[in-house]
Structures are given as C-alpha cells and as structure tokens.
Design an enzyme around this catalytic site. Structure first.
Site, PDB file in Angstrom:
ATOM      1  N   CYS A  39      15.653  -4.489   8.374  1.00 31.37           N
ATOM      2  CA  CYS A  39      16.211  -3.385   7.574  1.00 31.37           C
ATOM      3  C   CYS A  39      16.832  -2.309   8.466  1.00 31.37           C
ATOM      4  CB  CYS A  39      15.144  -2.770   6.689  1.00 31.37           C
ATOM      5  SG  CYS A  39      13.940  -1.767   7.581  1.00 31.37           S
TER       6      CYS A  39
ATOM      7  N   ASP B  67     -19.008  -0.514   5.819  1.00 31.00           N
ATOM      8  CA  ASP B  67     -18.722  -1.932   6.044  1.00 31.00           C
ATOM      9  C   ASP B  67     -18.600  -2.207   7.543  1.00 31.00           C
ATOM     10  OD1 ASP B  67     -17.809  -4.494   6.106  1.00 31.00           O
ATOM     11  OD2 ASP B  67     -15.865  -4.070   5.177  1.00 31.00           O
TER      12      ASP B  67
ATOM     13  N   CYS C  24      12.934  -4.168  12.779  1.00 31.36           N
ATOM     14  CA  CYS C  24      12.918  -4.837  11.483  1.00 31.36           C
ATOM     15  C   CYS C  24      14.352  -5.128  11.058  1.00 31.36           C
ATOM     16  CB  CYS C  24      12.239  -3.971  10.444  1.00 31.36           C
ATOM     17  SG  CYS C  24      12.243  -4.704   8.794  1.00 31.36           S
TER      18      CYS C  24
HETATM   19 ZN   LIG Z   1      12.040  -2.976   7.366  1.00 31.84          ZN
END
Ligand SMILES: [Zn+2]
EC number: 6.3.5.13
Lengths: 250, 417
Positions: free
Chosen positions: B222, B343, B220
C-alpha cells in the site's frame, strides 16, 4: 502404524495466529515424539504461503480480528487443509483458530466472515436478540471436564475471546467437554469446543497442550497409532496439581 | 528556539486542587502508602478536571510512551534536560493522568518536565498539556487481558498527532505500528531504535496486508514503508547522529538502553541540549527504579542483579543482555497477578532454549508454568519456594534475577528496605 519418516507438525500462519503463545502446542507435540525416540518436524507455514497438504497435524492458534480474517481467506483460497483432513490428518485449532475452522465468525467491522468450514460450528458476538447487549469478553482461567468418550483427564487453560460459538443444526461431532469454570463456547449448554473426527476446536490457551499432555498424546495417537507411555515431564504433573489447587472451588 | 513562558496564574479551582493534592500526598507518604502520587493526583483531578491543562501547558514538557522502556527513557531524558535547569518527572512510575499531575504540581511551575505516560493515557494527557515533544518507542503485546489490540493503541496515537499542531514526535522507525502512528504528526524525528520482537507487527497497520521485511527495513504494497532515520544505533557505543558518527557510552547495560538514550537525546536536542552534554548527563545512572541494580539476596548474601522482563519483547532484550556477559546463574521469578496479566502463556513465545549452559533457578506464583516451559526447552533447572531459597542454591556468589512486574516489585521491597 509405525513409521520411518518424521511426523510433520504444521504451524499455520504463526504471524497471524500466534498472539497468545499457542505456538507452544507445536513444541509440546514435537518433544513428546522425540522423547519417545520418534522423529518430528515442525513446519512453519508463513502467512501468504500455501498450506502444504502433506502434514500429519495442523495447528491454528489465537489472533486479533484483522489477522484472523486474513488467515481465513488464506486458507480458503486453496483447499489443502480440507484435503489433508479427508486424507487422515489431525487438526488442533484454538480460539481465533477455532472460529476460523467453523462455518462463519464475526469480523472486526461488525460483519460476519466466512470460515474454512472444517467443522459445523458458527461464531457470533452474541446469539441473543439485537436488543440484548452482547456479553462481555470472556477472559480468565477455564476448566473443562472432557467428554467421557475421549478418555481424558480434566482440561486446564486460559480463555480470552469475545465470541459465542454453537453447532449448526444437524452438525457432526461432539463438544470437547463441559465447562466447570469459565465461559467456553458461551451457550446455554455450558460446553467448550468440538471434536469431529480428528479435528479439535477449543477456546483453551495455556498453551492447552502444555497444561494437558494427555490431549497432546491423543492427537499423536490419531496420526501415529499406539505410542509408548510417557511420564515426562514430571514438571507437567506439578503444574496440573498447582492449577487444580489454585482453581479449586472456582 | 525557546520562547519565553508566561507567568503562571491558576484558577481558584486549580489552586484548591493543588492544595488538596499536596495534603493527600503528604498524608499518604506519612501513612506509608507508597509515594502518594496516585491518591493526591486522583483527588485533585476530581476537584479540578482542568488542572492538568493549567499546570502542564505552556511549559517545556516531553511525554514518553511505549510498551517497553518508557521508565528508563524518561529517566535518561530527565537527566539530559537537567543540563538546562530544574526538571520535574514522575520517576515513581505513576504514569496515568493523576501521576503526571502530581509530578507537575510542585513549584517551580515553569520547570521543564520529562513525563512517562501510559500508552492508553497518552492521548488524554498530551491533549491537556500539549507537550513540546512526544517520544514513541514501541508497541507490543503486554497484559493482554487489559488492552488486547496493539493496532488500537497505534490508531489512538495517530489521531492524537493530527490534533497536536505544535508537537514534535520522536519515533522509532523500526516498529511499523509506531512509525504509522507518527506519520500524522506535524513534524517527526525518525530514530532507528531497533526492534527485537517483530511478532506483533507482521500486519500492515494501514491496510492489513502482510508486511514485507528484510535486514534493513519493512514495507507494504500500500506504500507504507520504514521512514529513513536521522538518528540510529550504529553499534555498541556508537550512534549515527544527524549525518555524523559519534561515540556514545552510558552506564546502563545493553543495546536496548543505548537505543533508549538515543531517543532521549534526540528529544533533548529539541530543547536545545547538545548530544554530548545529553549523553554525559545520562552517564552515572546505574539503575532505574531498581532495574540493573545489584542487591544482596538470601541468607548468605548472594549478589543479585535485578532485571525486569514482563512480556516476550522484554525477555528477548534480556536474553541479549544475559548472553553479552560470561554466564552467571539466572533466577526467573514469575508471577501472573493482575498487574502482570493473568495469562502466563506468553512465555511460550520466548526462546528459553538460549539459557542452556547456565544454572537456571525458578520461583514465583507461576513457577510451575515456567518449569514446564523450561522442561520442553530442555533447559535443566530447579524450582524453589522463594527467591531467597533459590539464591542460596545458586552455585556462584553473583547471579542475575529476571522477574516480571509484581515479582520485581516485591523483590525490590524485600532487598532494599
Ligand atoms: Zn499496507
């Protein structure tokens, strides 16, 4: 309006709005065209990419809070879905997707997030005064009697959401139907969903088009004109009879 | 590496609780109401809320948690730890605090323990017993109407790791939710156990951006990224194990079970078990609570291999297993009772198209839903009133039965009593 080219069915951000099997709606639409000898193409729009403006039907499914916010922001960044709808495209938005195509919905952090505003609806955890505890999550089977103008049989599905959804003052569109079992929008009107032009929003999972092939064909005629009748699959009739039996008196 | 354990001395309250637990469990067994672990453990915890900490702490314990594979992995780990001495385990599948207590409350009280723990219950159980090792396998959606947020489970585990100062975590690097949840722990053993099912881990658990993926990893913007594993499944029958390639064979089928064995062996290593000894001890397990077991089914005694698949991730694993052998008829037994999740729409996330080319039979409480799914996948099939009737219609003397939770449980009772 008959056509040579394939009907394009866009599945918007399946990684974000695909948590509850709603991708099945794309499978159902494509097969119901193919079984009539027509061409269909499922266009998966990965999150982070621009929603193409040239598809015929756009599908949005259910998802959790954070993905739902990402999806709304992604669609608001470019207005292609709005352009496609004014150009005659149809939309089926389910659960989180239904909330996203409205004016606003609750984000996970307690704040209200801006939607795509294709339909004049707003969603909150609750519309009651702050001293009234918010209602519990709506989870379970749901049965909806569609608005007579739609010419549809009873709708069966499953709902799983924590939102309450209502029209904005002076809004366009009609409710998809009246809730016979379950919660739906969760307002005193006991309705579920919205039909505004060729845009449908609803809380029904199932996937809704697998349990309700007539609704699938309604969407298809909106973009395709008249369609040959299709009895197949017989399995869907058996399923609807089984649901009717299981939920009778509910 | 093993510290000597103090002698056990329980409080009067805990001793009373354990006595009640034994009585209740025995009574429940006599009355034929399951294994009695739940009722006994529940009563005991009501009498002595600290009983779990008293019987469970300061001993050699490992907790196994995951959406899929925790029962099997616990069983494999128990075998591996068994090379050292007696081992306690909640092998009956009771995986909340009462079931764990029941497993720990029989002497010898210094026996090691391999404990399966429900994902939501893990923080409570692990804070009480402070295990040496925790194994975290995967998190995916399961029984959505019970706990609908996969990230919430990962966050609970992450907080837990920050609290447990002396616990080692064995964690699957291929599941971003698991890897993120394991990063706060004081020490990690990173294992590449694979992830067949990525749809529940598309969003970064740390910052909610979309994750990037390629063939070997995920990351990611980040900064969160797949940790480098020290153990991984190299192929069918091979592991990369702390820098060397070793042969690894167990009797349970499929890549997924070899990955479970790798996780269990990595945990057993923390207790001083050599990997060769661990794997040798795991061989000979041919079924886990009836899973993978072959039983006679139906009036003409067809041989049915019982397989469990209770969510999309589990079904994708089963599909891989089914397609690794010559095609046999497959019977799908599908329910949506409370324990299954009410479900049934998740079956639309399963690529049933891959069943084309074999005989497919369908039964169960939601057989009509499964039948519609197969119809749209253009998989020819027949629908049957019950599994016995379907087995009769199978055009081979052996078949595979894939059932979800309650369907599997009921089949097992009917075919093995
Ligand atoms: Zn991230």
């Amino acid at each position: 309006m008959s056509r040579e080219s394939a009907t394009r069915i866009a599945l918007i951000y399946p990684e974000l709005l695909g948590t509850y099997g709603d991708g099945g709606n794309a499978i159902v639409l494509a097969q119901r065209l193919r079984w009539r000898g027509l061409r269909a193409e499922i266009v998966e729009v990965p999150a982070g990419e621009v929603v193409p403006a040239d598809c015929d039907i756009y599908l949005l499914g259910g998802g959790e809070d954070e993905p739902q916010v990402l999806a709304a922001d992604g669609m608001r960044r470019n207005r292609s879905l709005t352009r496609a709808v004014s150009g005659g495209a149809a939309v089926l938005a389910v659960c989180a997707g239904y909330q996203v195509i409205g004016a606003s919905f609750p984000a996970g952090n307690g704040r209200v997030h801006e939607g795509v505003h294709l339909v004049d609806m707003e969603t909150r955890r609750s519309f009651d005064p702050p001293d009234v505890p918010p209602p519990p999550r709506a989870v379970g089977d749901i049965v909806v009697e569609p608005d007579q103008r739609l010419g549809l049989p009873t709708l069966y599905g499953y709902e799983n959401h924590g939102g309450r959804t209502r029209p904005l003052p002076g809004s366009r569109g009609i409710p998809l139907g009246t809730v016979r079992l379950g919660v739906g929008d969760g307002t005193p009107a006991r309705t579920d969903g919205i039909v505004d032009g060729k845009v449908i929003g609803t809380y029904l999972h199932g996937p809704v088009l697998a349990q309700n092939p007539a609704l699938a064909d309604l969407l298809l005629t909106w973009v395709h004109g008249r369609l040959a009748p299709l009895d197949a699959p017989v399995e869907a009739d058996m399923l609807r009879r089984a649901r009717a039996r299981a939920l009778a008196g509910g | 590496m093993m510290t000597p354990l103090p002698r056990r001395r329980f409080s009067a309250r805990t001793q009373a609780a354990l006595a009640v637990e034994r009585l209740a469990a025995e009574a429940s067994r006599r009355l034929g109401r399951g294994s009695g672990e739940m009722i006994g453990g529940k009563l005991a915890l009501r009498i002595a809320p600290d009983a779990l900490a008293e019987v469970g702490s300061n001993r050699l314990t490992a907790c196994v948690s995951a959406t899929n594979g925790k029962t099997t992995t616990t069983r494999l780990l128990a075998r591996a730890l068994g090379t050292l001495g007696p081992v306690k385990s909640n092998s009956g599948g009771a995986n909340m605090a009462p079931g764990v207590l029941a497993a720990l409350s029989k002497p010898p009280y210094d026996a090691a323990a391999a404990l399966e723990v429900d994902e939501i219950w893990l923080p409570k159980v692990a804070r009480a017993i402070e295990p040496r090792v925790v194994l975290l396998l995967n998190i995916s959606r399961d029984q959505l109407d019970r706990s609908n947020e996969t990230r919430r489970i990962a966050a609970l585990w992450r907080e837990l790791g920050a609290d447990l100062r002396d616990t080692v975590v064995v964690a699957n690097v291929d599941d971003p939710l698991v890897a993120w949840s394991a990063m706060t722990w004081s020490r990690q053993i990173w294992v590449s156990a694979g992830q067949n099912w990525t749809a529940d881990a598309m969003v970064c658990p740390q910052c909610a951006r979309l994750l990037h993926r390629n063939a070997t990893g995920w990351w990611c913007e980040c900064g969160l990224a797949r940790p480098e594993p020290i153990v991984s499944v190299a192929g069918l029958g091979e592991l990369m194990w702390f820098g060397r390639r070793i042969p690894a064979h167990i009797d349970l089928p499929g890549r997924v079970n070899l990955a479970n064995a790798a996780m269990a062996a990595a945990a057993a290593r923390e207790f001083g078990v050599d990997v060769e000894d661990a794997l040798a001890a795991m061989r000979g397990i041919g079924d886990v609570q009836g899973r993978y077991q072959e039983v006679p089914l139906g009036p003409d005694g067809k041989l049915a291999r019982l397989l469990l698949a209770k969510n999309p991730a589990g079904w994708v694993e089963m599909m891989e297993l089914l397609n690794s052998a010559p095609p046999r008829p497959v019977l799908i037994d599908f329910n949506s009772q409370t324990a299954d999740g009410r479900d049934p729409s998740w079956i639309w996330d399963v690529p049933f198209e891959r069943l084309a080319g074999r005989q497919v039979l369908v039964t169960g409480g939601r057989k009509e839903d499964m039948s519609v799914r197969l119809a749209y996948a253009e998989v020819p099939h027949t629908v049957h009133a019950d599994a016995e009737d379907a087995a009769t219609a199978a055009n081979d003397k052996a078949l595979d039965v894939v059932a979800n939770y309650t369907a599997f449980r009921d089949l097992l009772v009917r075919t093995t009593r």
